[in-house]
Motif scaffolding. Structure first.
Motif, short mmCIF file in Angstrom:
data_model
loop_
_atom_site.label_atom_id
_atom_site.label_comp_id
_atom_site.label_asym_id
_atom_site.label_seq_id
_atom_site.Cartn_x
_atom_site.Cartn_y
_atom_site.Cartn_z
N THR A 1 -13.37 -15.33 -28.20
CA THR A 1 -12.38 -16.25 -28.74
C THR A 1 -11.88 -15.84 -30.11
OG1 THR A 1 -14.06 -17.70 -29.71
CG2 THR A 1 -13.40 -18.18 -27.44
N ASN A 2 -10.61 -16.13 -30.34
CA ASN A 2 -9.95 -15.89 -31.62
C ASN A 2 -9.76 -17.24 -32.31
OD1 ASN A 2 -8.22 -15.31 -33.72
ND2 ASN A 2 -6.56 -14.52 -32.45
N PRO A 3 -10.36 -17.50 -33.45
CA PRO A 3 -11.07 -16.57 -34.34
C PRO A 3 -12.60 -16.69 -34.32
CG PRO A 3 -10.51 -18.54 -35.57
CD PRO A 3 -10.11 -18.79 -34.12
N THR A 4 -13.19 -17.57 -33.50
CA THR A 4 -14.61 -17.87 -33.69
C THR A 4 -15.55 -16.87 -33.01
OG1 THR A 4 -14.48 -19.42 -31.84
CG2 THR A 4 -14.25 -20.35 -34.05
N VAL A 5 -15.00 -15.83 -32.41
CA VAL A 5 -15.76 -14.79 -31.69
C VAL A 5 -16.90 -15.33 -30.83
CG1 VAL A 5 -15.04 -12.79 -33.06
CG2 VAL A 5 -17.01 -14.09 -33.83
N ASP A 6 -16.60 -16.36 -30.07
CA ASP A 6 -17.54 -16.86 -29.06
C ASP A 6 -17.27 -16.10 -27.76
OD1 ASP A 6 -18.96 -19.03 -30.39
OD2 ASP A 6 -16.99 -19.97 -30.52
N ILE A 7 -18.33 -15.82 -27.02
CA ILE A 7 -18.19 -15.10 -25.76
C ILE A 7 -18.20 -16.12 -24.63
CG2 ILE A 7 -19.12 -13.23 -24.32
CD1 ILE A 7 -18.67 -12.23 -27.16
N LEU A 8 -17.16 -16.08 -23.80
CA LEU A 8 -17.11 -17.02 -22.68
C LEU A 8 -18.00 -16.51 -21.55
CD1 LEU A 8 -14.41 -19.24 -21.54
CD2 LEU A 8 -15.15 -17.65 -19.77
N ASP A 9 -18.79 -17.42 -20.97
CA ASP A 9 -19.64 -17.05 -19.83
C ASP A 9 -18.73 -16.96 -18.59
OD1 ASP A 9 -21.47 -16.79 -17.81
OD2 ASP A 9 -22.85 -18.30 -18.61
N ILE A 10 -18.23 -15.75 -18.35
CA ILE A 10 -17.20 -15.56 -17.30
C ILE A 10 -17.72 -15.98 -15.93
CG2 ILE A 10 -15.58 -13.92 -16.24
CD1 ILE A 10 -15.86 -12.17 -18.76
N GLU A 11 -18.97 -15.62 -15.63
CA GLU A 11 -19.50 -15.95 -14.29
C GLU A 11 -19.58 -17.46 -14.08
OE1 GLU A 11 -23.13 -13.70 -13.86
OE2 GLU A 11 -22.01 -11.90 -13.26
N LYS A 12 -19.94 -18.20 -15.12
CA LYS A 12 -20.01 -19.66 -15.01
C LYS A 12 -18.61 -20.23 -14.74
CE LYS A 12 -20.40 -22.20 -18.80
NZ LYS A 12 -21.01 -22.75 -20.04
N PHE A 13 -17.62 -19.75 -15.48
CA PHE A 13 -16.26 -20.27 -15.30
C PHE A 13 -15.64 -19.80 -13.99
CE2 PHE A 13 -16.75 -21.83 -19.51
CZ PHE A 13 -15.85 -22.88 -19.61
N ALA A 14 -16.00 -18.61 -13.53
CA ALA A 14 -15.50 -18.13 -12.23
C ALA A 14 -16.08 -19.01 -11.12
CB ALA A 14 -15.87 -16.66 -12.01
N ALA A 15 -17.35 -19.39 -11.27
CA ALA A 15 -17.98 -20.27 -10.27
C ALA A 15 -17.28 -21.63 -10.26
CB ALA A 15 -19.47 -20.44 -10.57
N LEU A 16 -17.02 -22.16 -11.45
CA LEU A 16 -16.32 -23.45 -11.56
C LEU A 16 -14.96 -23.37 -10.85
CD1 LEU A 16 -16.15 -26.33 -12.88
CD2 LEU A 16 -14.98 -25.21 -14.79
N ALA A 17 -14.22 -22.29 -11.14
CA ALA A 17 -12.88 -22.13 -10.56
C ALA A 17 -12.98 -22.02 -9.03
CB ALA A 17 -12.20 -20.90 -11.15
N HIS A 18 -13.83 -21.12 -8.56
CA HIS A 18 -13.86 -20.83 -7.12
C HIS A 18 -14.48 -21.96 -6.31
CE1 HIS A 18 -13.47 -16.39 -8.52
NE2 HIS A 18 -12.34 -17.04 -8.57
N ASN A 19 -15.41 -22.72 -6.93
CA ASN A 19 -15.95 -23.90 -6.23
C ASN A 19 -14.84 -24.91 -5.96
OD1 ASN A 19 -18.49 -22.88 -6.45
ND2 ASN A 19 -19.15 -24.18 -8.15
N ASN A 20 -13.76 -24.82 -6.73
CA ASN A 20 -12.68 -25.78 -6.61
C ASN A 20 -11.38 -25.16 -6.06
OD1 ASN A 20 -13.77 -28.43 -7.86
ND2 ASN A 20 -14.46 -26.82 -9.26
N GLY A 21 -11.48 -23.94 -5.56
CA GLY A 21 -10.31 -23.30 -4.93
C GLY A 21 -9.17 -22.99 -5.87
#
Ligand SMILES: *Cc1c(COP(=O)(O)O)cnc(C)c1O
Length: 425
Positions: free
Chosen positions: A154-174
């Motif tokens: 993230t800009n500017p707080t340099v947090d790393i997004l847990d991509i696998e968690k968010f991909a699961a959230l997205a795909h669980n919901n189509g």
């Protein structure tokens, strides 16, 4: 061509015998055709070919396909800015009455686009805390939620997004996951490998790398099955009246999303990158792997210096072993994150500002991720439009300095920081 380092140099454009080694700049608005019918087929998307640079230009296509190959994607396009890329990426699948979810920690400009401007178009965005567990995040999904958006770093707080968690959230919901990969670049993270569906970039940052041109890009993995969720995505899965009844998802398959964004959004909104700027992006991509390695090595030294100086209140850099983001960074960006970090000077907002004004070559600039060391104070610059409450939500404290470590000799960068700290006493 297996690794991103080699694709950066050889991907996208392969010259034939006697053709220019470097990507040529097609500085032309229009292409010539012999018959009226030849050109008619292009307008019907029956034949592929160039006719007008607002829709497509060969220079842009060479560069987009290189970046696409670096990301490991299926199709890509350039836009005139990162803002246009993020606007198109979401608007290509959301319309009035729809809803989507974005991390609350995203770049201020994108936050404004999503929270204010999209609202005026009847599209609602809910900003969420990206550290919430999957079950909590699920509560934000509505029947009309069409996508999820986050930034790799993230800009500017340099947090790393847990991509696998968010991909699961997205795909669980189509629905698809869209990631802005500007800070990590495909050199340090390839979000498609972790389940992300669509990647965006502000090429203005590391990809250009030399502060010369504003630009953006959208890359589609081609992995999201639009027809399997046809009820959610009528724009892709039902006939487009403005293109003689073409249904993008059935006619173009894995290229449907980018074809629609080009044929419809670029046609109507005209946010094309100039071929000249695409050429600068091309030059930038060639040295991107070498530059990212240098940025990361320099930033590590600078972060370690800041962490060891007792005049610094706090420092946030995922490369530091003690950093809250270190573990996620190891997983998603094993080669390093980027050159950007945040810190505060003891004494709060006032001291932080005085310190910034005392730096010699580290430049105060509304820019980040450049070959030269740059810094700014989000609370008084990029995030000025946010209320204190929104600042807090975005994880930005009033003393936060965004420091973008360049490619200078790291000892010179540290010496500049030291002399500025000495001055403020
Ligand atoms: C700068 C930036 C943008 C906006 O890009 P522009 O090229 O300035 O329009 C979007 N996302 C991120 C993460 C950025 O850093």
């Amino acid at each position: 061509m297996s690794t991103v380092d080699t694709i950066a140099l050889h991907g996208g454009y392969v010259p034939g015998n006697g053709e220019p080694r470097q990507v040529p700049i097609y500085q032309s608005t229009t292409w010539k055709y012999s018959t009226s019918e030849d050109m008619g087929k292009l307008f019907d998307l029956e034949a592929s070919g160039y006719f007008y640079t607002r829709l497509q230009n060969p220079t842009n296509d060479y560069v987009a396909s290189k970046l696409c190959a670096m990301e490991g994607g299926f199709a890509g396009m350039l836009t005139c800015s990162g803002q246009a890329a993020n606007f198109f990426a979401v608007f290509n699948i959301c319309e009035a009455g729809d809803h989507f979810i974005a991390s609350a920690n995203i770049y201020g400009g994108t936050y404004n686009l999503f929270g204010v401007t999209f609202k005026k178009m009847g599209i609602e965005c809910t900003f969420v805390d990206q550290t919430l567990p999957l079950e909590e995040l699920q509560k934000y999904i509505r029947p009309n939620t069409k996508c999820i958006f986050g930034e790799t770093i993230t800009n500017p707080t340099v947090d790393i997004l847990d991509i696998e968690k968010f991909a699961a959230l997205a795909h669980n919901n189509g629905i698809p996951l869209i990631m802005d990969n500007t800070f990590a670049t495909p050199v340090n993270c390839r979000p498609f490998e972790f389940g992300c569906d669509i990647v965006t970039h502000s090429t203005t940052k590391y990809i250009d790398g030399h502060g010369s041109s504003v630009g953006g890009a959208i890359i589609d993995s081609g992995n999201f099955d639009w027809m399997a969720h046809a009820d959610k995505f009528p724009g892709l899965c039902t006939p487009d009246e403005s293109y003689h009844g073409i249904t993008y998802a059935t006619k173009f398959g894995k290229a449907a999303y980018i074809t629609k964004a080009t044929a419809q959004l670029m046609r109507d909104f005209g946010s094309i990158q100039s071929p000249q700027n695409a050429y600068y992006v091309q030059i930038g991509l060639e040295s991107l792997p070498a530059r990212m390695a240098r940025h990361c090595a320099n930033a590590q030294k600078v972060a370690e210096f800041l962490a060891s100086d007792d005049r610094i209140a706090w420092v946030k850099y995922p490369g530091l072993k003690t950093d809250s983001q270190h573990e996620l960074a190891q997983k998603y960006c094993p080669k390093g994150t980027c050159g950007v970090m945040c810190f505060g000077v003891k004494g709060g907002r006032e001291k932080s500002i005085k310190f910034m004004d005392s730096l010699k070559f580290a430049t105060i600039a509304t820019h980040v991720a450049d070959c030269k060391t740059l810094l700014l104070h989000p609370a008084s610059h990029t995030h000025r439009q946010l209320t204190d409450e929104q600042l807090k939500e975005a994880g930005i404290s009033p003393d936060l300095i965004r420091f973008s470590v360049g490619m200078e000799d790291p000892d010179d960068i540290i010496a500049d920081l030291k002399q500025a700290l000495d001055k403020i006493g």
